[in-house]
Write an enzyme that holds these catalytic residues in place. Structure first.
Site, short mmCIF file in Angstrom:
data_model
loop_
_atom_site.label_atom_id
_atom_site.label_comp_id
_atom_site.label_asym_id
_atom_site.label_seq_id
_atom_site.Cartn_x
_atom_site.Cartn_y
_atom_site.Cartn_z
N THR A 14 0.84 -1.21 0.00
CA THR A 14 0.00 0.00 0.00
C THR A 14 0.87 1.26 0.00
O THR A 14 0.72 2.14 -0.86
CB THR A 14 -0.92 0.00 1.25
OG1 THR A 14 -1.68 -1.20 1.23
CG2 THR A 14 -1.84 1.19 1.27
N VAL A 15 1.78 1.36 0.95
CA VAL A 15 2.56 2.60 1.09
C VAL A 15 3.65 2.70 0.02
O VAL A 15 3.84 3.76 -0.61
CB VAL A 15 3.17 2.72 2.51
CG1 VAL A 15 3.88 4.06 2.68
CG2 VAL A 15 2.10 2.56 3.59
N LYS A 106 5.69 2.11 12.77
CA LYS A 106 5.53 2.59 14.16
C LYS A 106 5.90 1.51 15.16
O LYS A 106 6.43 1.81 16.23
CB LYS A 106 4.14 3.12 14.45
CG LYS A 106 2.98 2.22 14.02
CD LYS A 106 2.73 2.43 12.58
CE LYS A 106 1.96 1.38 11.90
NZ LYS A 106 0.78 1.87 11.22
N VAL A 133 3.30 7.91 12.21
CA VAL A 133 2.12 8.33 12.98
C VAL A 133 1.30 9.32 12.15
O VAL A 133 1.84 10.28 11.61
CB VAL A 133 2.51 9.03 14.30
CG1 VAL A 133 1.27 9.22 15.17
CG2 VAL A 133 3.57 8.26 15.06
N ILE A 137 -0.60 13.27 7.90
CA ILE A 137 -0.60 14.50 8.72
C ILE A 137 0.80 14.74 9.27
O ILE A 137 1.40 13.84 9.86
CB ILE A 137 -1.54 14.39 9.95
CG1 ILE A 137 -2.86 13.73 9.57
CG2 ILE A 137 -1.76 15.75 10.58
CD1 ILE A 137 -3.73 13.43 10.79
N GLY A 188 -6.89 -0.80 2.37
CA GLY A 188 -5.45 -0.78 2.65
C GLY A 188 -5.08 -0.07 3.94
O GLY A 188 -3.91 0.21 4.18
N GLU A 191 -3.51 -3.09 9.29
CA GLU A 191 -2.20 -3.75 9.31
C GLU A 191 -2.35 -5.18 8.76
O GLU A 191 -3.45 -5.71 8.70
CB GLU A 191 -1.67 -3.83 10.75
CG GLU A 191 -1.40 -2.48 11.37
CD GLU A 191 -0.37 -1.67 10.60
OE1 GLU A 191 0.74 -2.15 10.37
OE2 GLU A 191 -0.70 -0.54 10.21
N ASP A 202 -1.60 -0.74 17.70
CA ASP A 202 -1.07 0.22 16.73
C ASP A 202 -1.13 1.65 17.30
O ASP A 202 -0.16 2.40 17.21
CB ASP A 202 -1.89 0.12 15.43
CG ASP A 202 -1.45 1.10 14.36
OD1 ASP A 202 -0.47 0.79 13.66
OD2 ASP A 202 -2.06 2.18 14.24
N LYS A 206 2.00 4.22 18.36
CA LYS A 206 2.06 5.61 17.89
C LYS A 206 2.11 6.58 19.07
O LYS A 206 2.80 7.59 19.03
CB LYS A 206 0.86 5.91 16.99
CG LYS A 206 0.94 5.18 15.65
CD LYS A 206 -0.38 5.23 14.93
CE LYS A 206 -0.33 4.59 13.56
NZ LYS A 206 -1.67 4.41 12.97
P1 NAP Z 1 1.67 -4.01 2.81
O1 NAP Z 1 0.65 -3.45 1.89
O2 NAP Z 1 1.39 -5.29 3.47
O3 NAP Z 1 3.04 -4.10 1.99
C1 NAP Z 1 4.19 -4.71 2.51
C2 NAP Z 1 5.20 -4.86 1.39
O4 NAP Z 1 6.40 -5.36 1.92
C3 NAP Z 1 4.76 -5.82 0.29
O5 NAP Z 1 5.21 -5.34 -0.95
C4 NAP Z 1 5.50 -7.12 0.63
O6 NAP Z 1 5.87 -7.88 -0.51
C5 NAP Z 1 6.76 -6.58 1.28
N1 NAP Z 1 7.28 -7.45 2.33
C6 NAP Z 1 6.73 -7.70 3.54
N2 NAP Z 1 7.53 -8.49 4.27
C7 NAP Z 1 8.60 -8.77 3.49
C8 NAP Z 1 9.77 -9.54 3.68
N3 NAP Z 1 10.01 -10.19 4.82
N4 NAP Z 1 10.68 -9.58 2.67
C9 NAP Z 1 10.44 -8.96 1.51
N5 NAP Z 1 9.36 -8.18 1.28
C10 NAP Z 1 8.45 -8.09 2.27
O7 NAP Z 1 1.99 -2.97 3.98
P2 NAP Z 1 1.72 -1.39 3.98
O8 NAP Z 1 0.30 -1.14 4.34
O9 NAP Z 1 2.30 -0.77 2.78
O10 NAP Z 1 2.56 -0.96 5.28
C11 NAP Z 1 3.96 -0.84 5.25
C12 NAP Z 1 4.43 -0.14 6.54
O11 NAP Z 1 3.83 1.15 6.60
C13 NAP Z 1 3.99 -0.84 7.82
O12 NAP Z 1 4.98 -0.64 8.80
C14 NAP Z 1 2.72 -0.09 8.23
O13 NAP Z 1 2.47 -0.14 9.60
C15 NAP Z 1 3.10 1.31 7.81
N6 NAP Z 1 1.97 2.19 7.53
C16 NAP Z 1 0.94 1.77 6.75
C17 NAP Z 1 -0.08 2.66 6.46
C18 NAP Z 1 -1.24 2.25 5.60
O14 NAP Z 1 -2.18 3.04 5.46
N7 NAP Z 1 -1.24 1.07 4.99
C19 NAP Z 1 -0.05 3.96 6.97
C20 NAP Z 1 1.04 4.36 7.79
C21 NAP Z 1 2.04 3.45 8.05
P3 NAP Z 1 4.79 -8.51 -1.53
O15 NAP Z 1 4.09 -7.32 -2.14
O16 NAP Z 1 5.54 -9.28 -2.51
O17 NAP Z 1 3.86 -9.30 -0.66
N1 HSE Z 2 -3.17 0.42 10.31
C1 HSE Z 2 -2.88 1.79 10.52
C2 HSE Z 2 -4.16 2.55 10.80
C3 HSE Z 2 -2.20 2.35 9.31
O1 HSE Z 2 -5.23 2.00 10.54
O2 HSE Z 2 -4.08 3.68 11.27
C4 HSE Z 2 -1.72 3.77 9.52
O3 HSE Z 2 -0.67 3.81 10.43
#
Ligand code: NAP
Ligand code: HSE
Length: 429
Positions: A14-15, A106, A133, A137, A188, A191, A202, A206
């Site tokens: 997603t990110v 986080k 976090v 924002i 998306g 977590e 979570d 934060k």
């Molecule tokens: P996600 O959609 O699950 O994406 C994770 C990515 O990392 C995927 O591309 C996955 O590969 C890859 N990956 C995971 N574990 C791996 C490993 N061991 N080796 C190699 N590649 C690996 O997660 P996300 O939502 O983008 O979140 C990423 C981070 O940002 C997290 O720490 C989350 O807490 C934080 N975050 C997320 C959001 C949100 O809105 N989603 C907001 C703020 C912060 P594949 O694609 O091949 O599976």
């Molecule tokens: N899973 C987290 C949330 C993503 O819902 O706020 C953003 O950090």
């Protein structure tokens, strides 16, 4: 622009996808502000064959983290894989290899941030974590920089998008909990393991990050009192609304006489409170500084592009620092050890919903149990009586947690009280 900074991206979910899209659509603005070109040299994924939401040259994808982390040409590592095990290992190795690190993680920053920032400082590097976090924002920079002149006494925030999305859908559409969670996952926000969102973890991670910066203190996850939103019932959302309150998962940090109190729990807030109007995946942080007064930050707290926006802003900062040969950038240093105030020592108003046998003397018994512990009642309503069972909803005035808990134990022991259905803290302002 002669110089091109090579970047290694760990994760294209997603990110990660949001980051690539922003670098594509805003390339001119981003590179001009950064003062250098940006090349994403390699991207770590688990499954290179997976269908992606962004177009990417398959030659950029790798499943070998060390190919990226140990590449001497790569100056910046962006960690977006999530979790703590591999992420910790990769970030540590990146710093040892004198890379700048950007992360949205986080969990990692709350659990190991202090140690990793120390390592970064020793290596003349830094970790940037604006996206960890509040999604899009700006919160980390304001706390580190813009509000630096203040003694911050209190912060209160909606800092988990998934749970706020679920509570909003339940409250506005009477949606069922599981259906609302499924939507949040599809969008998306959730977590990989949504229990982190639902159980309040979570938000607690934060809160550790925010409170550490706000109170200039070492904050540990185990010092946060945490309750999540599982088991929340539409009935409570409805009754709270009737009484003029909205149910939100709040993260609250306070500095009281040199000690700090940290908690995450579902909370009733007046429906007129600015935090009550924060809907869907939006987040908000309200804080009080002794110079600035009350400040509130609001915006999208999760999602691909908003979170990507914070990551790319960090990348611009890193590149500016590289260009100006500022090694560390501005590090958070000198975190103090402060006394932790346990939740039992705090005071709050409480909302209680219970089921009792519909017979004379029940109200009087409740009133006496509360009176014995000097808990004064603000409101008490009998909601309905079905087949001899009465549903009672009450709100207390502000009281010490310890006194309320003692009164609750007495109430539970009444033969006429059949069940305590729900219990929430109430914050009036
Ligand atoms: P996600 O959609 O699950 O994406 C994770 C990515 O990392 C995927 O591309 C996955 O590969 C890859 N990956 C995971 N574990 C791996 C490993 N061991 N080796 C190699 N590649 C690996 O997660 P996300 O939502 O983008 O979140 C990423 C981070 O940002 C997290 O720490 C989350 O807490 C934080 N975050 C997320 C959001 C949100 O809105 N989603 C907001 C703020 C912060 P594949 O694609 O091949 O599976
Ligand atoms: N899973 C987290 C949330 C993503 O819902 O706020 C953003 O950090």
């Amino acid at each position: 622009m002669e110089r091109v900074i090579k970047v290694g991206l760990l994760g294209l979910g997603t990110v990660g996808s949001g980051v690539l899209r922003i670098l594509e659509i805003n390339n001119k603005e981003v590179t001009r502000r950064a003062g250098a070109g940006i090349e994403i040299k390699k991207i770590l994924v688990r499954d290179p064959g997976k269908k992606r939401s962004v177009q990417v040259d398959p030659k950029l994808l790798t499943t070998d983290p060390w190919e990226i982390i140990r590449d001497p040409e790569i100056e910046v590592i962006i960690e977006l894989i999530g979790g703590t095990k591999e992420a910790h290992l990769y970030v540590e190795e990146a710093l040892k290899n004198e890379k700048y690190v950007i992360t949205a993680n986080k969990d990692l920053m709350a659990l190991a941030g202090a140690e990793l920032l120390l390592l970064a400082g020793q290596k003349g590097r830094n970790i940037y974590y604006e996206a960890s976090v509040g999604g899009g924002i700006p919160l980390i920079r304001p706390l580190k920089h813009s509000l630096g002149a203040n003694k911050i006494t209190r912060l209160m925030g909606i800092i988990n998008g998934t749970t706020n999305y679920i509570l909003t859908r339940m409250s506005l559409d009477k949606a069922d909990f599981a259906a609302a969670l499924k939507e949040a996952q599809e969008k998306g926000f959730a977590e990989q393991d949504p229990s982190s969102d639902l159980d309040g973890k979570d938000a607690a991670y934060k809160l550790c990050i925010l409170a550490g910066l706000a109170f200039n203190s070492r904050v540990r996850y185990e010092n946060v009192y945490v309750e999540g939103i599982r088991g929340i019932n539409l009935r409570d959302i409805f009754y709270a609304g009737e009484l003029g309150f909205t149910l939100k998962l709040l993260a609250i940090g306070e500095e009281i006489n040199g000690g700090i109190a940290l908690r995450v729990h579902p909370t009733l807030i007046p429906s007129t409170h600015p935090l009550a109007g924060v809907l869907d995946e939006n987040n908000a942080l309200y804080l009080v500084g002794n110079a600035v007064g009350e400040v509130m930050f609001y915006g999208p707290g999760a999602g691909s592009m908003p979170t990507g926006s914070s990551v790319v802003a960090d990348l611009i900062d890193v590149i500016r620092n590289i260009n100006h040969q500022v090694e560390n950038g501005i590090m958070e240093t000198d975190f103090l050890e402060k006394r932790i105030i346990p939740i039992e020592m705090l005071s709050s108003a409480f909302y209680l919903r219970l089921e009792a046998v519909d017979q004379p003397g029940v109200f009087a018994g409740l009133a006496n149990a509360f009176a014995d512990e000097a808990v004064s009642l603000d409101r008490i309503i009998q909601k309905r009586s079905v087949q001899g069972k009465a549903e009672i909803v009450l709100i207390t005035h502000v009281v010490e947690e310890r006194s309320f808990n003692r009164a609750l134990e007495k109430i539970k022991a009444f033969p006429a009280i059949e069940r305590i259905n729900s219990l929430f803290r109430v914050v009036e302002s």
